[in-house]
Every structure is written in C-alpha cells, then in structure tokens.
Scaffold this motif. Structure first.
Motif, short mmCIF file in Angstrom:
data_model
loop_
_atom_site.label_atom_id
_atom_site.label_comp_id
_atom_site.label_asym_id
_atom_site.label_seq_id
_atom_site.Cartn_x
_atom_site.Cartn_y
_atom_site.Cartn_z
N ALA A 107 3.98 -20.08 -5.49
CA ALA A 107 2.86 -20.48 -4.65
C ALA A 107 2.69 -19.58 -3.45
CB ALA A 107 3.03 -21.93 -4.19
N SER A 108 3.78 -19.12 -2.85
CA SER A 108 3.68 -18.27 -1.65
C SER A 108 3.08 -16.92 -2.00
CB SER A 108 5.06 -18.10 -0.99
OG SER A 108 5.97 -17.46 -1.87
N VAL A 109 3.47 -16.35 -3.14
CA VAL A 109 2.91 -15.07 -3.56
C VAL A 109 1.43 -15.24 -3.88
CG1 VAL A 109 2.97 -13.31 -5.38
CG2 VAL A 109 5.10 -14.16 -4.41
N ALA A 110 1.07 -16.34 -4.51
CA ALA A 110 -0.34 -16.59 -4.85
C ALA A 110 -1.18 -16.76 -3.60
CB ALA A 110 -0.45 -17.83 -5.74
N ALA A 111 -0.68 -17.54 -2.63
CA ALA A 111 -1.44 -17.76 -1.39
C ALA A 111 -1.60 -16.46 -0.61
CB ALA A 111 -0.74 -18.81 -0.53
N ARG A 112 -0.55 -15.66 -0.56
CA ARG A 112 -0.64 -14.38 0.14
C ARG A 112 -1.61 -13.44 -0.57
NH1 ARG A 112 4.29 -13.44 0.27
NH2 ARG A 112 4.53 -12.00 -1.47
N GLY A 113 -1.57 -13.42 -1.89
CA GLY A 113 -2.49 -12.58 -2.64
C GLY A 113 -3.93 -12.98 -2.41
N LEU A 114 -4.20 -14.28 -2.35
CA LEU A 114 -5.57 -14.75 -2.10
C LEU A 114 -6.04 -14.35 -0.71
CD1 LEU A 114 -5.31 -18.29 -3.70
CD2 LEU A 114 -6.98 -16.55 -4.34
N ARG A 115 -5.18 -14.49 0.29
CA ARG A 115 -5.57 -14.10 1.66
C ARG A 115 -5.86 -12.60 1.74
NH1 ARG A 115 -1.31 -17.69 2.95
NH2 ARG A 115 0.09 -15.92 3.34
N GLU A 116 -5.01 -11.80 1.10
CA GLU A 116 -5.23 -10.35 1.10
C GLU A 116 -6.52 -10.00 0.37
OE1 GLU A 116 -1.77 -8.52 -0.50
OE2 GLU A 116 -0.52 -8.95 1.26
N TRP A 117 -6.76 -10.68 -0.75
CA TRP A 117 -8.01 -10.46 -1.50
C TRP A 117 -9.22 -10.77 -0.63
CZ3 TRP A 117 -11.26 -14.66 -2.54
CH2 TRP A 117 -12.37 -14.39 -3.36
N ALA A 118 -9.19 -11.91 0.07
CA ALA A 118 -10.31 -12.31 0.90
C ALA A 118 -10.51 -11.35 2.07
CB ALA A 118 -10.10 -13.73 1.42
N ARG A 119 -9.41 -10.91 2.68
CA ARG A 119 -9.52 -9.95 3.79
C ARG A 119 -10.12 -8.64 3.31
NH1 ARG A 119 -4.63 -12.32 5.90
NH2 ARG A 119 -3.36 -10.93 4.63
N GLU A 120 -9.69 -8.16 2.16
CA GLU A 120 -10.22 -6.90 1.64
C GLU A 120 -11.70 -7.03 1.30
OE1 GLU A 120 -10.29 -2.88 0.21
OE2 GLU A 120 -9.21 -4.02 1.74
N LEU A 121 -12.07 -8.14 0.68
CA LEU A 121 -13.48 -8.37 0.36
C LEU A 121 -14.30 -8.46 1.64
CD1 LEU A 121 -15.19 -8.88 -2.22
CD2 LEU A 121 -14.85 -11.33 -1.83
N GLY A 122 -13.78 -9.15 2.65
CA GLY A 122 -14.47 -9.26 3.92
C GLY A 122 -14.53 -7.96 4.69
N ARG A 123 -13.43 -7.20 4.65
CA ARG A 123 -13.40 -5.91 5.34
C ARG A 123 -14.43 -4.96 4.76
NH1 ARG A 123 -12.32 -1.14 4.53
NH2 ARG A 123 -11.70 -1.54 2.37
N MET A 124 -14.52 -4.93 3.43
CA MET A 124 -15.48 -4.07 2.76
C MET A 124 -16.92 -4.47 3.11
SD MET A 124 -15.63 -3.21 -1.34
CE MET A 124 -13.85 -3.14 -1.38
N ALA A 125 -17.16 -5.78 3.11
CA ALA A 125 -18.50 -6.26 3.47
C ALA A 125 -18.83 -5.91 4.91
CB ALA A 125 -18.57 -7.78 3.26
N ALA A 126 -17.89 -6.10 5.83
CA ALA A 126 -18.14 -5.82 7.24
C ALA A 126 -18.43 -4.35 7.47
CB ALA A 126 -16.94 -6.26 8.08
N ALA A 127 -17.71 -3.48 6.77
CA ALA A 127 -17.90 -2.04 6.95
C ALA A 127 -19.26 -1.57 6.46
CB ALA A 127 -16.79 -1.28 6.22
N SER A 128 -19.94 -2.39 5.65
CA SER A 128 -21.21 -1.98 5.04
C SER A 128 -22.43 -2.48 5.80
CB SER A 128 -21.29 -2.50 3.61
OG SER A 128 -21.49 -3.91 3.60
N VAL A 129 -22.24 -3.38 6.75
CA VAL A 129 -23.39 -4.02 7.41
C VAL A 129 -24.23 -2.96 8.13
CG1 VAL A 129 -24.05 -5.58 9.28
CG2 VAL A 129 -22.27 -6.26 7.65
N GLY A 130 -25.55 -3.00 7.89
CA GLY A 130 -26.46 -2.06 8.52
C GLY A 130 -26.49 -0.69 7.88
N ARG A 131 -25.88 -0.54 6.72
CA ARG A 131 -25.77 0.79 6.09
C ARG A 131 -26.39 0.80 4.70
NH1 ARG A 131 -19.56 2.35 6.52
NH2 ARG A 131 -20.38 4.31 5.67
N ARG A 132 -27.31 -0.07 4.45
CA ARG A 132 -27.92 -0.17 3.11
C ARG A 132 -28.54 1.15 2.68
NH1 ARG A 132 -30.02 -4.56 0.06
NH2 ARG A 132 -30.63 -3.72 -1.96
#
Length: 364
Positions: A107-132
């Motif tokens: 469970a700890s590995v799964a929860a950590r993997g999910l948080r890292e996945w969400a951060r990476e998805l969010g980081r990528m989205a944030a870096a793209s704002v205003g750059r369409r």
C-alpha cells in the motif's frame, strides 16, 4: 509485420546515426508497434515506435512526436521521421507500471506512486499554461495527413448519444437533461486549458527509481484542466485498470495534482472555483462512460481489458461511474445528470446483480 519492423529499423538507424537492431516488441495496438532496440555502437538501447498509415496512426504519430519534442515530460525524443511515421525515443529502462503497483501488495508503494504520478501530471500541465501556440507549431512541424482526435467535438457528441442510450434502455429522461447536456458542452471550465499526454492511465506511468515517468503521448494535447484532474477524483475515467481507492488516498492524489497546477493558475486555489470545475468534469466523464458503454454491455458483461480474464468488468466500472456521479454531483449544478445516474443505478445497475467494484489490491 516483419516488413514493417525492418522498415522501422532502417528509419530508426538513419534517425539516430547508428544501427538499431535486435528488436523486441513490447507493445502494440491498431495504431502503433513499440520495440526496444539495441544500438550498434554499444550505447545501450532505444524505443522505436512505428505508426500505421491509417488516419488514426498518422494523428497518433503527430501527437507523439509533437508532445515528446516539447520536452515537458515523457521519454526524451531522439528523432522522428514523418515519411516512415517512426518515432525514436529514450529507453527509460525497466520499471513496473503504476497499474502493476496498484494490483500488487504494498500500500505504501502504491500510495507513493499515485502521488508522484499526480505531481508529474500536474507539473506538466502547469508548465504548459499559456503556451498553446508553441504546441500548435510543433504539431504543424510533424503534421501528416491525419486529423488530430483532440479536434473532435466529443463532449458535444456525447450528449445526444447519452440521451439515446437512456431511451434504448427504457430509462425515463429526467426533466431538463437535454438543456444540461448542452450547457456541459459550453461550460466556462474550458477556459482553464493545459497540456496532457492524453492517456495518463496507470499502465502508461512507469514507477522508476527517479520518479514516475509518463509514457504514450499518442493523444497528447490541450484539455480543460478539470478533465485531467478528474483522473485523481474518480480514478482513471478513460482507462481499463479501474478499481476503487480509499477516500483518503484519493484526497492526497488530488491535492498533489492541484498543488502543481495552482502555481500556474492561482485562481484554482479558490475552493468554489475548483469544486465547480470538478463537478463539471464528473458530469462530462459520467456522460462519456454511459454514452460509450451502456449499449455495449446490454447483452452481456466482460473484462475491461479483453486480453485479461480477471479484474473489474465493464458493468462494474460503469456502475461505479454512476455511483460517483450520485456522490459528487450534490450541489445542484447538474441535477438532471445526477438523476439520470441514480435512475441507471436503480433500474440497470441493480438488475445486473454483479459484485461492487473492488478496491485496488494494494489497498485491500
């Protein structure tokens, strides 16, 4: 297939400037074939992805090449050939997918993997704002004859299909539903647009030692940010590897994504704005799942992934979407969609007599 692989290897060798050989197919679909190949100069290995010459394959090639060439995330692009429809990219190395981790036992590995996945998805989205405009230029650079799937008015198209699916199953259409569906298709949440790999499902996220690496950019493009964030709240709305998650894990995952995107769109720190957008996204994905799956599962059930005989079934996942809609659409934004989900639960979901969607094994 052999001739396609040989042609792809020749193209890949020209792209990287050294021989690519000994291909091992690691994935395939009607749109593409992915191979791990060794480089002749002893410099290791690369992934070579060759796309079909169909409209879908051409569109996927353009999105993959454009998305990876931007460098916001994913494997590093080493080269792309628009004639052969071949993409050569970094081999990110052996690593389990997030899907494998979630159906594991830690469970700890799964929860950590999910948080890292969400951060990476969010980081990528944030870096793209205003750059369409930048992304559109990259798409033009790698454009072939394909039509990008992101240009399709899928939200608008789902409305009539949702109504038709209800009527075909004998479900009374709630008052005001057609009006709500039109409003969903034109909601202001479209203004908060950000980049997504397009298919950020757990089998397209590798849990590598240095952090989660997102792969598969065949559908990359811009979406309203709430449609991306919804992958955290009602997990993975377009995926086959779907189980329930504990509420506290869902909250942590959504918070990880939101923390990243708020840095680029500070207005999303306002809970009222965020919750309104997430309710809209819940309505969009509920309508999408019902429009696509309801008539397909009327005659019978089956696993979400045809190649797998175990795991959640299509009816289980579809019923879960209706349950989440009833839980989340509680503030009156989309009462007719919520009523429709409730009617489907009582009249269709109950009739199916299937077990509830289970929790991911890692959290069970």
């Amino acid at each position: 297939m052999d001739s396609i692989i040989r042609a792809a290897l020749r193209t890949a060798s020209e792209v990287v400037g050294t021989a690519a050989a000994e291909p091992v197919v690691v994935g395939s679909s009607p749109r593409s074939v992915v191979m791990r190949c060794l480089l002749g100069d002893g410099a290791g290995s690369v992934f070579v992805k060759v796309f079909s010459k169909t409209p879908e394959g051409r569109s996927s090639f353009t999105s993959e090449a454009a998305g990876l060439s931007w460098g916001l995330g994913g494997p590093a692009l080493l080269g792309a050939d628009t004639e052969g429809l071949v993409v050569v990219m970094e081999d990110v190395g052996p690593a389990p997918s997030l899907a494998e981790v979630l159906v594991g036992a830690d469970a700890s590995v799964a929860a950590r993997g999910l948080r890292e996945w969400a951060r990476e998805l969010g980081r990528m989205a944030a870096a793209s704002v205003g750059r369409r405009d930048e992304f559109d230029k990259l798409r033009k650079r790698y454009r072939t004859d394909g039509v990008w799937s992101g240009d399709e008015p899928w939200i608008e198209r789902n409305g009539p299909e949702f109504l038709a699916a209800l009527e075909a199953d004998g479900i009374a259409v709630p008052a005001g539903l057609a009006t709500e569906l039109r409003r969903i298709a034109t909601a202001g949440e479209h203004a908060y647009a950000a980049f997504t790999p397009g298919d950020p499902c757990p089998y397209n996220a590798l849990v590598a030692p240095g952090g989660v690496r997102l792969i598969d950019f065949e559908l990359s493009g811009y979406l309203p940010v709430f449609l991306i964030a919804a992958y955290c709240r009602s997990p993975f709305p377009s995926c086959w590897c779907v189980y329930r998650m504990p509420d506290e894990v869902l909250a942590e995952v959504e918070r990880a994504f939101r923390t990243e995107i708020v840095g680029a769109l500070p207005q999303l720190a306002d809970d009222a704005v965020w919750e309104a957008g997430m309710r809209w996204a819940t309505a969009v994905w509920t309508v999408d799942a019902t429009a696509y799956w309801l008539r397909r599962v009327t005659a019978g059930d089956g696993p979400m992934q045809p190649e797998r005989s175990t795991g959640p079934t299509r009816r289980q996942v579809l019923r879960y979407r209706w349950e989440r809609a009833e839980e989340l659409l509680v503030d009156g934004d989309y009462p007719a969609v919520r009523d429709a989900a409730g009617a489907l639960l009582r009249q269709v979901g109950k009739r199916w007599e299937i077990p509830a969607l289970p929790v991911y094994p890692a959290f069970a």
